[in-house]
Design a protein around this motif. Sequence first.
Motif: not given
Length: 154
Positions: A141-149
């Motif tokens: 979840l954190a990786m997805t959010l960080a990558a998207g940002v």
Amino acid sequence: MASKTLLIVAHAPSPNTKKLAQAAYDGANHPDVAINVLLKSPQDTQPEDIMAADALLLGTTENLSYMAGLTKDFFDRCYYAVLEHKQGMPFALYIRAGFDGTGTKLAMKTIITGLHWNQIQDTLILKGDWQEVFVEQVEELAMTLAAGVEAGIY
């Protein structure tokens, strides 16, 4: 140097919830993602921290079918200070729930709707007895959010 910042606010009162907070931090700090990551407890997070962030990942426990008291305190202190300034901010949420997490999810939906934050995916509810797979789910979840940002998707 990374120009965007992900703020992780994680309520971690137990060894297992500390593992979840660390997993969020590790996931957001994936070597392929160049973003600043800040991990704070709800009680140490101030409105200025939210104002400086490009996205926020919140982790809370469910206590008595509601978010943790310190998570509620975080919103009580920060809500109005950031309301007009951070609308549309990308946001993700995980809940460590021994029972079902629905009360906390509903309360959080009300708050996030009021803030006009952009929840990037449905709330991750980690319910029942502890499972090590929870760590992987929070990290993803954190990786997805960080990558998207970082990519400008959110």
